[in-house]
Design an enzyme around this catalytic site. Sequence first.
Site, mmCIF file in Angstrom:
data_model
loop_
_atom_site.group_PDB
_atom_site.id
_atom_site.type_symbol
_atom_site.label_atom_id
_atom_site.label_comp_id
_atom_site.label_asym_id
_atom_site.label_seq_id
_atom_site.Cartn_x
_atom_site.Cartn_y
_atom_site.Cartn_z
ATOM 1 N N ASN A 46 -35.761 16.307 47.822
ATOM 2 C CA ASN A 46 -36.746 16.810 46.866
ATOM 3 C C ASN A 46 -38.041 15.990 46.866
ATOM 4 O O ASN A 46 -38.028 14.789 46.600
ATOM 5 C CB ASN A 46 -36.103 16.767 45.467
ATOM 6 N N HIS A 102 -26.370 23.661 33.009
ATOM 7 C CA HIS A 102 -27.431 22.939 32.297
ATOM 8 C C HIS A 102 -27.942 23.758 31.123
ATOM 9 O O HIS A 102 -28.582 24.785 31.326
ATOM 10 C CB HIS A 102 -28.629 22.731 33.210
ATOM 11 N N TYR A 161 -38.366 15.196 30.694
ATOM 12 C CA TYR A 161 -37.779 15.519 31.990
ATOM 13 C C TYR A 161 -36.325 15.954 31.822
ATOM 14 O O TYR A 161 -35.575 15.395 31.033
ATOM 15 C CB TYR A 161 -37.834 14.317 32.941
ATOM 16 N N ASP A 182 -27.559 13.603 30.554
ATOM 17 C CA ASP A 182 -28.191 12.834 31.636
ATOM 18 C C ASP A 182 -29.355 12.027 31.055
ATOM 19 O O ASP A 182 -30.288 12.598 30.473
ATOM 20 C CB ASP A 182 -28.711 13.829 32.699
ATOM 21 N N HIS A 214 -31.247 10.060 32.988
ATOM 22 C CA HIS A 214 -32.261 9.962 34.059
ATOM 23 C C HIS A 214 -32.799 8.548 34.218
ATOM 24 O O HIS A 214 -34.009 8.345 34.361
ATOM 25 C CB HIS A 214 -33.410 10.951 33.807
ATOM 26 N N GLU A 259 -24.758 10.210 31.975
ATOM 27 C CA GLU A 259 -25.168 10.054 33.385
ATOM 28 C C GLU A 259 -26.405 9.181 33.529
ATOM 29 O O GLU A 259 -27.324 9.247 32.696
ATOM 30 C CB GLU A 259 -25.446 11.460 33.932
ATOM 31 N N GLU A 318 -26.419 9.965 42.004
ATOM 32 C CA GLU A 318 -27.092 11.049 42.730
ATOM 33 C C GLU A 318 -28.189 10.533 43.653
ATOM 34 O O GLU A 318 -28.560 11.226 44.597
ATOM 35 C CB GLU A 318 -27.642 12.109 41.766
ATOM 36 N N ARG A 350 -21.442 10.235 41.528
ATOM 37 C CA ARG A 350 -22.236 11.475 41.641
ATOM 38 C C ARG A 350 -22.933 11.659 42.979
ATOM 39 O O ARG A 350 -23.767 12.530 43.128
ATOM 40 C CB ARG A 350 -23.278 11.494 40.517
ATOM 41 N N HIS A 356 -23.540 15.711 42.565
ATOM 42 C CA HIS A 356 -24.854 16.252 42.244
ATOM 43 C C HIS A 356 -24.931 17.694 42.765
ATOM 44 O O HIS A 356 -24.523 17.962 43.892
ATOM 45 C CB HIS A 356 -25.886 15.368 42.943
ATOM 46 N N ASP A 378 -32.131 21.591 43.986
ATOM 47 C CA ASP A 378 -32.671 21.092 45.257
ATOM 48 C C ASP A 378 -31.566 20.859 46.293
ATOM 49 O O ASP A 378 -31.862 20.446 47.414
ATOM 50 C CB ASP A 378 -33.513 19.836 45.062
ATOM 51 N N GLU A 388 -21.452 19.695 39.530
ATOM 52 C CA GLU A 388 -22.654 20.227 38.879
ATOM 53 C C GLU A 388 -23.016 21.556 39.547
ATOM 54 O O GLU A 388 -22.972 21.692 40.772
ATOM 55 C CB GLU A 388 -23.812 19.233 39.048
HETATM 56 O O1 KDG Z 1 -34.048 15.972 42.886
HETATM 57 C C1 KDG Z 1 -33.736 15.397 41.673
HETATM 58 C C2 KDG Z 1 -33.031 16.361 40.773
HETATM 59 O O2 KDG Z 1 -32.003 17.016 41.450
HETATM 60 C C3 KDG Z 1 -32.468 15.633 39.607
HETATM 61 O O3 KDG Z 1 -33.484 15.157 38.809
HETATM 62 C C4 KDG Z 1 -31.596 16.486 38.782
HETATM 63 O O4 KDG Z 1 -30.871 14.599 37.493
HETATM 64 C C5 KDG Z 1 -30.634 15.680 37.986
HETATM 65 C C6 KDG Z 1 -29.294 16.228 37.842
HETATM 66 O O5 KDG Z 1 -28.441 15.519 37.321
HETATM 67 O O6 KDG Z 1 -29.084 17.349 38.277
HETATM 68 MG MG MG Z 2 -29.007 13.545 37.105
#
Ligand code: KDG
Ligand code: MG
Length: 403
Positions: free
Chosen positions: A37, A122, A159, A211, A213, A237, A263, A284, A313, A317, A340
Amino acid sequence: MKITNAEVFVCSPGRNFVTLKVHTDEGIFGLGDATLNGRELAVRSYLEDHVVPCLIGRDPTQIEDTWHYLYKGAYWRGGPVTMTAIAAVDVALWDIKGKALGTPVYNLLGGKSRTGAMVYGHASGSDIESTVAEVGRYIKMGYRAVRAQCAVPGMSGTYGVGRGDLFYEPAEKGLPPEATWSTESYLEHVPKLFEALRSSYGPDVVHLLHDVHHRLTPIEAARLGKALEPFRLFWLEDPVPAELQEGFRVIRSHTTTPIAVGEVFNTIWDAHVLIREQLIDYIRMSISHGGGISHMRKVAALAELHHVLTGFHGATDLSPVSLAAAVHFDIAVHNFGIQEYMRHTAETDRVFPHTYHFEDGYLYPGEEPGLGVDFDEELAAKFPYERAYLPINRKTDGTLHSW
Ligand code: KDG
Ligand code: MG
């Protein structure tokens, strides 16, 4: 059998994907997902300029040897670009092997440990009420597990919070957009969301996930984990950036909320301390960014010894080629935890016709030889690459933060 050619396709049916197609002298081809991505063209170049010339003439059935040839032979080991490229080759070779032997890939991995892979979807919203309603929508669609993300009051563009449809896409076209972040507001807000979710849906109707992030410090993450304990999350996460893994010892010593990470990891070397010390509950890493099926088998085997489950993951993407590979792996590997599943757009599904399917909260692989996914080159050509990035994230004082 010999590899005669390998082609790299970049297309954008709703979002960007990089796809590798490996051809053989027996007319069998294999597909691999090489999407990274926001850095798609770097992997295309790595494959076209440096990997494909070395594949011509090799025996595609020698998957393990080819993996080591690409990993060790490069001298420069690891990293997301390299490992995504190696993964694409590896997955394409497993696809070829399945087709050549007339069997689905899960059979090559030891056969079924289960019939379907439990997935999480999600759900997100602009406030607590709409997020609770969105989780309800997923429950009605049959999901057994739902990730819940909610916009934080006073912050622009949180985000991970989608725009209310089933096809949420984290990357945005053009140059990277910028969003703001306040840890104080976030830590105040998230427990309220999960309190509302549990009071609406009860303690056991659905697994709930969240999540972070990578946006907290270890002690902040520990505080969040503790605050969420009454709401019994399936996992929390990416609580902290995972480069400094000692942070997970701090989190672990304070909370029993299960932790998921990985991920952005690319090799077993990114994960082995977290797994061996049982500092996480779910790994992940994905097949497409973690070196392919061959490497992820080793990660899963190490994790199995240490009571860590897989939780691949599976954001948008990761193309349907990745998702197909993941579902074959998920139903075969014994220590599978959850998968996921962010649905792709109808255009993406048309470019990558596939036979895995969602039913009642589970994904099921197809039964045809190989991965059970195809690539429509003609249709893909109608969706050329469009520059797109994940957003940049700044704290309220302007300091750059984790995305
Ligand atoms: O490319 C990054 C995304 O796939 C990511 O930000 C998504 O955090 C994410 C998730 O847990 O799916
Ligand atoms: Mg994530």
